[in-house]
Write an enzyme that holds these catalytic residues in place. Structure first.
Site, PDB file in Angstrom:
ATOM      1  N   ASP A 274       0.857  -1.189   0.000  1.00 13.69           N
ATOM      2  CA  ASP A 274       0.000   0.000   0.000  1.00 13.69           C
ATOM      3  C   ASP A 274       0.893   1.239   0.000  1.00 13.69           C
ATOM      4  O   ASP A 274       1.757   1.367   0.880  1.00 13.69           O
ATOM      5  CB  ASP A 274      -0.884  -0.057   1.258  1.00 13.69           C
TER       6      ASP A 274
ATOM      7  N   TYR B 193     -10.806  13.182  -3.922  1.00 16.99           N
ATOM      8  CA  TYR B 193      -9.961  12.890  -5.088  1.00 16.99           C
ATOM      9  C   TYR B 193      -9.362  14.181  -5.637  1.00 16.99           C
ATOM     10  O   TYR B 193      -8.141  14.295  -5.791  1.00 16.99           O
ATOM     11  CB  TYR B 193     -10.820  12.195  -6.138  1.00 16.99           C
TER      12      TYR B 193
ATOM     13  N   THR C  44      -9.558   8.616 -19.960  1.00 19.09           N
ATOM     14  CA  THR C  44      -8.891   7.648 -20.840  1.00 19.09           C
ATOM     15  C   THR C  44      -9.591   6.302 -20.717  1.00 19.09           C
ATOM     16  O   THR C  44     -10.071   5.934 -19.640  1.00 19.09           O
ATOM     17  CB  THR C  44      -7.405   7.553 -20.461  1.00 19.09           C
TER      18      THR C  44
HETATM   19  P1  NAD Z   1      -7.181   1.907 -11.801  1.00 22.86           P
HETATM   20  O1  NAD Z   1      -8.133   1.939 -10.659  1.00 22.86           O
HETATM   21  O2  NAD Z   1      -7.321   0.845 -12.812  1.00 22.86           O
HETATM   22  O3  NAD Z   1      -5.680   1.879 -11.274  1.00 22.86           O
HETATM   23  C1  NAD Z   1      -5.276   2.368 -10.029  1.00 22.86           C
HETATM   24  C2  NAD Z   1      -4.397   1.316  -9.372  1.00 22.86           C
HETATM   25  O4  NAD Z   1      -3.938   1.815  -8.105  1.00 22.86           O
HETATM   26  C3  NAD Z   1      -5.174   0.023  -9.073  1.00 22.86           C
HETATM   27  O5  NAD Z   1      -4.440  -1.090  -9.526  1.00 22.86           O
HETATM   28  C4  NAD Z   1      -5.314   0.037  -7.556  1.00 22.86           C
HETATM   29  O6  NAD Z   1      -5.394  -1.271  -7.004  1.00 22.86           O
HETATM   30  C5  NAD Z   1      -4.067   0.779  -7.134  1.00 22.86           C
HETATM   31  N1  NAD Z   1      -4.172   1.403  -5.817  1.00 22.86           N
HETATM   32  C6  NAD Z   1      -5.198   2.127  -5.316  1.00 22.86           C
HETATM   33  N2  NAD Z   1      -4.926   2.525  -4.063  1.00 22.86           N
HETATM   34  C7  NAD Z   1      -3.690   2.040  -3.775  1.00 22.86           C
HETATM   35  C8  NAD Z   1      -2.849   2.098  -2.625  1.00 22.86           C
HETATM   36  N3  NAD Z   1      -3.230   2.758  -1.509  1.00 22.86           N
HETATM   37  N4  NAD Z   1      -1.630   1.467  -2.659  1.00 22.86           N
HETATM   38  C9  NAD Z   1      -1.245   0.795  -3.782  1.00 22.86           C
HETATM   39  N5  NAD Z   1      -2.000   0.697  -4.886  1.00 22.86           N
HETATM   40  C10 NAD Z   1      -3.203   1.324  -4.888  1.00 22.86           C
HETATM   41  O7  NAD Z   1      -7.257   3.366 -12.494  1.00 22.86           O
HETATM   42  P2  NAD Z   1      -6.468   3.975 -13.731  1.00 22.86           P
HETATM   43  O8  NAD Z   1      -7.464   4.538 -14.645  1.00 22.86           O
HETATM   44  O9  NAD Z   1      -5.447   3.024 -14.242  1.00 22.86           O
HETATM   45  O10 NAD Z   1      -5.732   5.217 -13.036  1.00 22.86           O
HETATM   46  C11 NAD Z   1      -4.334   5.236 -12.792  1.00 22.86           C
HETATM   47  C12 NAD Z   1      -3.928   6.632 -12.338  1.00 22.86           C
HETATM   48  O11 NAD Z   1      -4.239   7.572 -13.360  1.00 22.86           O
HETATM   49  C13 NAD Z   1      -4.644   7.107 -11.071  1.00 22.86           C
HETATM   50  O12 NAD Z   1      -3.734   7.825 -10.263  1.00 22.86           O
HETATM   51  C14 NAD Z   1      -5.716   8.034 -11.607  1.00 22.86           C
HETATM   52  O13 NAD Z   1      -6.062   9.021 -10.683  1.00 22.86           O
HETATM   53  C15 NAD Z   1      -5.030   8.618 -12.839  1.00 22.86           C
HETATM   54  N6  NAD Z   1      -6.020   9.086 -13.826  1.00 22.86           N
HETATM   55  C16 NAD Z   1      -6.681   8.211 -14.646  1.00 22.86           C
HETATM   56  C17 NAD Z   1      -7.612   8.686 -15.553  1.00 22.86           C
HETATM   57  C18 NAD Z   1      -8.360   7.784 -16.503  1.00 22.86           C
HETATM   58  O14 NAD Z   1      -9.225   8.274 -17.231  1.00 22.86           O
HETATM   59  N7  NAD Z   1      -8.087   6.504 -16.589  1.00 22.86           N
HETATM   60  C19 NAD Z   1      -7.902  10.070 -15.618  1.00 22.86           C
HETATM   61  C20 NAD Z   1      -7.230  10.918 -14.751  1.00 22.86           C
HETATM   62  C21 NAD Z   1      -6.280  10.429 -13.867  1.00 22.86           C
END
Ligand code: NAD
Ligand code: UDP
Length: 323
Positions: free
Chosen positions: A58, A145, A175
């Protein structure tokens, strides 16, 4: 040159694609994830590779590792997931960033931080350039967030100014693509899952709110370009596809491309603080990284639908009840 690279959130949607790219480039990749919103199946194909290892950890807890680069992606990203335990979301954003920036400082690593278009809140400036300071409600349901990500950006810049840490901050706009969790509750995954099951497509509000959707492969090109840019390019830099669609248009395109008979329904009022419009100004990314997205929504959506058709939904567990 082979680098030792840490990817936090590496088992998630974006993180697993990033691990794929870095492993294919021959780097020594450490994927760190607590698997809160993802499943190991996203990285199963990498587990036997010599230059890949997985650590279940974590990010709110410190960790000692020796690496050259860090991509800090760990954080629940779908509204239903980050609102499930908002205090934990804030801890993940802020303590996670602090731990990773501390690690970067100790070992002299370069750190990439995944921020978000949510730092602009419900924007009054359209499209949103990086210079816009945003319109975030600090006490609303999305604040854990939005404000967590804003504080993490602050930490990046303070570690940079105070300790000379080399930072790259990216503001990611919506995305989508293969490996989105089918039960993450985000609009693209919800609509495709509903269309394939022949269930009603659930529009929140009138469906006139807009989003700009970037296909994951395009976004990843931008990630790598930013990490490789000169140290003066700290960001924040917007990455996203400027094509703007209403949610109703997305629903109609999803139904059409999946050949579904689903009805499009207005299922509930617009959630509190849900941004009415969103579109990136990518002038900075074009100028500094030579980056712009290439894959139009219609093509990316078809590829994502093909992925959802290929998976067995019964193999997925909803991370939270909010989808
Ligand atoms: P996702 O939920 O698939 O991936 C996030 C990952 O972080 C997951 O595997 C989750 O298990 C892990 N995680 C969460 N809390 C955690 C913790 N305390 N310790 C360790 N691991 C932890 O989401 P995603 O779309 O792949 O997003 C990845 C990053 O990109 C995030 O930081 C998100 O805020 C950012 N983001 C994504 C988007 C999008 O549209 N996909 C847009 C803006 C920002
Ligand atoms: N949305 C919708 N139906 C759904 C899921 C989401 O109409 O089943 C809307 C949501 O209210 C928002 C937009 O689609 O206006 C994008 O939502 P998402 O959760 O994907 O991400 P956001 O951009 O809001 O973080």
């Amino acid at each position: 040159m082979v680098k030792r690279i840490l990817v936090t959130g590496g088992a998630g949607f974006l993180g697993s694609h990033l691990c794929d790219r870095l492993v294919a480039m021959g780097h020594d990749v450490i994927c760190l994830d607590n698997l809160f919103t993802s499943q190991k199946s996203n990285i199963e194909h990498l587990l036997g590779r010599k230059n890949f290892e997985f650590i279940r950890h974590d990010v709110t807890e410190p960790i000692m590792l020796e690496v050259d680069e860090i991509y800090n992606l760990a954080c629940p990203a779908a509204p239903g997931h980050y609102q499930y335990n908002p205090i934990k979301t804030m801890k993940t954003s802020v303590l996670g960033a602090m731990n990773m920036l501390g690690l970067a400082k100790r070992v002299g690593a370069k750190i990439f931080h995944a921020s978000t278009s949510e730092v602009y809140g419900d924007p009054e400036v359209h499209p949103q350039p990086e210079s816009y300071r945003g319109n975030v409600n600090p006490i609303g349901p999305r604040a854990c967030y939005d404000e967590g990500k804003r504080a993490a950006e602050t930490l990046c810049f303070d570690y940079h100014r105070q300790n000379g840490v080399r930072i790259r901050v990216v503001r990611i706009f919506n995305t989508y693509g293969p490996r989105m969790h089918p039960y993450d509750g985000r609009v693209v995954s919800n609509f495709i899952r509903q269309a394939l099951a022949g269930e009603p497509i659930t529009i929140y509000g009138e469906g006139t709110q807009t989003r700009s959707f970037c296909f994951v492969d395009d976004l990843l090109d931008g990630f790598l370009a930013l990490m490789d840019a000169p140290d003066a390019v700290t960001g924040p830099v917007n990455l996203g596809n400027p094509g703007e669609f209403t949610i109703r248009e997305l629903a109609e395109m999803t139904v059409e491309l999946s050949g579904s008979a689903s009805q499009i329904v207005k299922s509930r009022p617009l959630p509190a603080d849900d941004p009415l419009q969103r579109k990136p100004d990518i002038t900075l990314a074009r100028a500094t990284l030579g980056w712009e997205p290439k894959i139009p929504l219609r093509e990316g959506l078809a590829r994502t639908i093909a992925y959802f058709k290929s998976i067995d939904m019964r193999q997925f567990r909803a991370p939270t009840p909010n989808f």
